[in-house]
Enzyme design. Sequence first.
Site, PDB file in Angstrom:
ATOM      1  N   TRP A 110       0.788  -1.238   0.030  1.00  0.00           N
ATOM      2  CA  TRP A 110       0.076  -0.012  -0.045  1.00  0.00           C
ATOM      3  C   TRP A 110       0.957   1.282  -0.002  1.00  0.00           C
ATOM      4  O   TRP A 110       0.282   2.398  -0.290  1.00  0.00           O
ATOM      5  CB  TRP A 110      -0.987   0.078   1.305  1.00  0.00           C
ATOM      6  CG  TRP A 110      -0.019  -0.327   2.539  1.00  0.00           C
ATOM      7  CD1 TRP A 110      -0.267  -1.454   3.174  1.00  0.00           C
ATOM      8  CD2 TRP A 110       0.623   0.533   3.354  1.00  0.00           C
ATOM      9  NE1 TRP A 110       0.597  -1.445   4.251  1.00  0.00           N
ATOM     10  CE2 TRP A 110       1.185   0.058   4.433  1.00  0.00           C
ATOM     11  CE3 TRP A 110       0.894   2.049   3.101  1.00  0.00           C
ATOM     12  CZ2 TRP A 110       1.846   0.404   5.517  1.00  0.00           C
ATOM     13  CZ3 TRP A 110       1.469   2.519   4.204  1.00  0.00           C
ATOM     14  CH2 TRP A 110       2.210   1.788   5.311  1.00  0.00           C
ATOM     15  N   ASN A 111       2.171   0.953   0.440  1.00  0.00           N
ATOM     16  CA  ASN A 111       2.891   2.475   0.515  1.00  0.00           C
ATOM     17  C   ASN A 111       3.308   3.423  -0.737  1.00  0.00           C
ATOM     18  O   ASN A 111       3.381   4.391  -0.992  1.00  0.00           O
ATOM     19  CB  ASN A 111       4.290   2.370   1.264  1.00  0.00           C
ATOM     20  CG  ASN A 111       5.320   1.359   0.891  1.00  0.00           C
ATOM     21  OD1 ASN A 111       4.823   0.636  -0.191  1.00  0.00           O
ATOM     22  ND2 ASN A 111       6.352   1.292   1.183  1.00  0.00           N
ATOM     23  N   PRO A 128      -3.407  -6.255  -5.622  1.00  0.00           N
ATOM     24  CA  PRO A 128      -2.862  -5.100  -4.677  1.00  0.00           C
ATOM     25  C   PRO A 128      -3.094  -5.227  -3.481  1.00  0.00           C
ATOM     26  O   PRO A 128      -4.164  -5.965  -3.036  1.00  0.00           O
ATOM     27  CB  PRO A 128      -3.716  -4.104  -5.412  1.00  0.00           C
ATOM     28  CG  PRO A 128      -4.953  -4.799  -5.912  1.00  0.00           C
ATOM     29  CD  PRO A 128      -4.591  -6.240  -6.451  1.00  0.00           C
ATOM     30  N   GLY A 174       7.021  -6.236   0.437  1.00  0.00           N
ATOM     31  CA  GLY A 174       6.317  -6.267   1.639  1.00  0.00           C
ATOM     32  C   GLY A 174       7.113  -6.654   2.723  1.00  0.00           C
ATOM     33  O   GLY A 174       8.430  -6.581   2.697  1.00  0.00           O
ATOM     34  N   GLU A 203      10.991  -8.107  -2.479  1.00  0.00           N
ATOM     35  CA  GLU A 203      11.722  -6.997  -2.061  1.00  0.00           C
ATOM     36  C   GLU A 203      11.169  -6.639  -0.624  1.00  0.00           C
ATOM     37  O   GLU A 203       9.914  -6.470  -0.683  1.00  0.00           O
ATOM     38  CB  GLU A 203      11.238  -5.654  -2.869  1.00  0.00           C
ATOM     39  CG  GLU A 203      12.052  -4.404  -2.712  1.00  0.00           C
ATOM     40  CD  GLU A 203      11.247  -3.623  -2.199  1.00  0.00           C
ATOM     41  OE1 GLU A 203      11.757  -3.488  -0.640  1.00  0.00           O
ATOM     42  OE2 GLU A 203      10.783  -2.569  -2.763  1.00  0.00           O
ATOM     43  N   CYS A 248      10.242   1.535   2.428  1.00  0.00           N
ATOM     44  CA  CYS A 248      11.372   0.370   3.102  1.00  0.00           C
ATOM     45  C   CYS A 248      12.709   1.061   2.969  1.00  0.00           C
ATOM     46  O   CYS A 248      13.570   0.453   3.445  1.00  0.00           O
ATOM     47  CB  CYS A 248      11.135  -0.867   1.924  1.00  0.00           C
ATOM     48  SG  CYS A 248       9.720  -1.441   1.749  1.00  0.00           S
ATOM     49  N   GLU A 256      15.009  -4.881  -9.115  1.00  0.00           N
ATOM     50  CA  GLU A 256      13.699  -4.370  -9.898  1.00  0.00           C
ATOM     51  C   GLU A 256      14.252  -3.169 -10.535  1.00  0.00           C
ATOM     52  O   GLU A 256      14.975  -2.272 -10.083  1.00  0.00           O
ATOM     53  CB  GLU A 256      12.664  -3.935  -9.065  1.00  0.00           C
ATOM     54  CG  GLU A 256      11.848  -5.345  -8.537  1.00  0.00           C
ATOM     55  CD  GLU A 256      10.713  -4.814  -7.467  1.00  0.00           C
ATOM     56  OE1 GLU A 256      10.512  -4.046  -6.866  1.00  0.00           O
ATOM     57  OE2 GLU A 256       9.478  -5.548  -8.029  1.00  0.00           O
TER      58      GLU A 256
HETATM   59  C1  SIN Z   1       9.684   0.933  -1.131  1.00  0.00           C
HETATM   60  O1  SIN Z   1       9.351   1.407  -0.201  1.00  0.00           O
HETATM   61  O2  SIN Z   1       9.504  -0.492  -1.076  1.00  0.00           O
HETATM   62  C2  SIN Z   1       9.965   1.775  -2.380  1.00  0.00           C
HETATM   63  C3  SIN Z   1      10.574   3.119  -2.458  1.00  0.00           C
HETATM   64  C4  SIN Z   1      11.030   3.224  -3.885  1.00  0.00           C
HETATM   65  O3  SIN Z   1      10.923   2.706  -4.734  1.00  0.00           O
HETATM   66  O4  SIN Z   1      11.548   4.435  -3.598  1.00  0.00           O
END
Ligand code: SIN
Length: 479
Positions: free
Chosen positions: A153-154, A178, A230, A252, A286, A459
């Site tokens: 969701w982020n 999603p 996640g 990831e 993340c 990715e």
């Molecule tokens: C994430 O928080 O997993 C993605 C952050 C990003 O792509 O900058």
Amino acid sequence: MFTPHSLGAAFINGTWESFPDLPRLSVDNPFNSSVLGAVPNCDSKITERAIEVSANAFRSWQATTVLERSTLLKRAASLLREHEAALASLLTLEQGKPISQAKGEIQYGASYFEWFAEETRRTYGDVIPSPSPGRRIMVLKEPIGVCAAITPWNFPHAMIARKAAAALAAGCTIIVKPASETPFSALAIAKVCELAGLPPGVINIVTGDPEPIAKALMASSTVRKLTFTGSTGVGKLLMRQSADTLKRLTLELGGNAPFIVFADADLDLAAKDFLHAKYRNAGQTCICANRVLLHSAIADQFIDKIASLSEQLKVGDGSLSGTDIGPLISSDAKEKVWGLLNDAISKGARIRSGKLENSSDLLMKPVIIDKVTKEMRLWEEEIFGPVAACAEFQSDEEAIKLANDSQHGLAAYLFTRDLSLAHRAAERLEYGMVGINSSSISLAEAPFGGVKQSGFGREGSRYGIEEYLSIKYVSINLN
Ligand code: SIN
């Protein structure tokens, strides 16, 4: 076209399916808890149907030329850009992030479509010199097949864009599940793909509770690959569940980024970058700075700088221009942040800026604490909120040791003017990504991913498409 009302259906085989007999999952605005709309709570049967149509679509999609795929993905990228304003408003409504950041996320997502539209034309194989006469050794790259993506969701737009664009470019088809909190941004991507002319079944969006959908995806031997962003806990579970069908995985997972400021750093630059590293998406990324490691010679001065900048940030409704920090995603998420903060305070951390004052909504003002130690939960756990946890070090060696003192290894940041120290530290940091004198590291051209318990696979970049390709070796006997 990009409103919760117009997107309240799953997207399977190029058809918008509202499944009137199924229960619906309601989607709320995290800023004010108002109901935005609802999506079908799809079950395992529907997921199995999505797998079947994906497999059918794969037969013809894999046979398209790279130029055909490239043209369609480029068209999707320009449609995303064209509809930036509507897509960003939708994203902010369901996710809460400030509208300027939501616009940035749409551009970020479009950049993955564009990048992989180009990369598909460069999925070269090899011809290997033969050790014996009359033999030719050829290496071909082929799409893996039907892929599944489980997304968070982020970044409800960009995390799908970076997975789906790579998969589609490689010639794979994809089923996206999603996050239940933010399905509309996913459905909006499907709408864009439909407008761009992608054939039915090539991208499918199955909305609903994660368990039955994930179980059906994991159990299927037709699904050849899972890509997941996640938590580390869920990533491990999915890895176990994918063992029986030996799916390829890209995981990831969680991060625990150290933000290291060495004694000679440009403190103004580091402080400005700290704001991005810590408060982007209210601290819910993340790669957010989780532990701020400061040389003792500059620690107080640096904390004063970031305190004064943090106190100026506007916390509120992400839909209003000028908001810097929107709400957290849910009350559970907020409870977790407060739990980590209170644990740290109870074990001796000191508040340097902000207050220990919890509000009844999902907003949270920045809090900066120092004297953070390994005994505190936030030393290892992802904070996922606007709390900056500072600790001091005395030597460069100690900084690296503290930074590596984590099970996770996604992103790390370091600030120094010493080129030699920057290189040596970057090489020794056990992280998949290192930002030197900058915390803006995410871009389509660069490989995103971690080591240790932050997962594996990459990715974006030229490596990203390889995750969706398998290698076929062809041996030719000319004798
Ligand atoms: C994430 O928080 O997993 C993605 C952050 C990003 O792509 O900058």
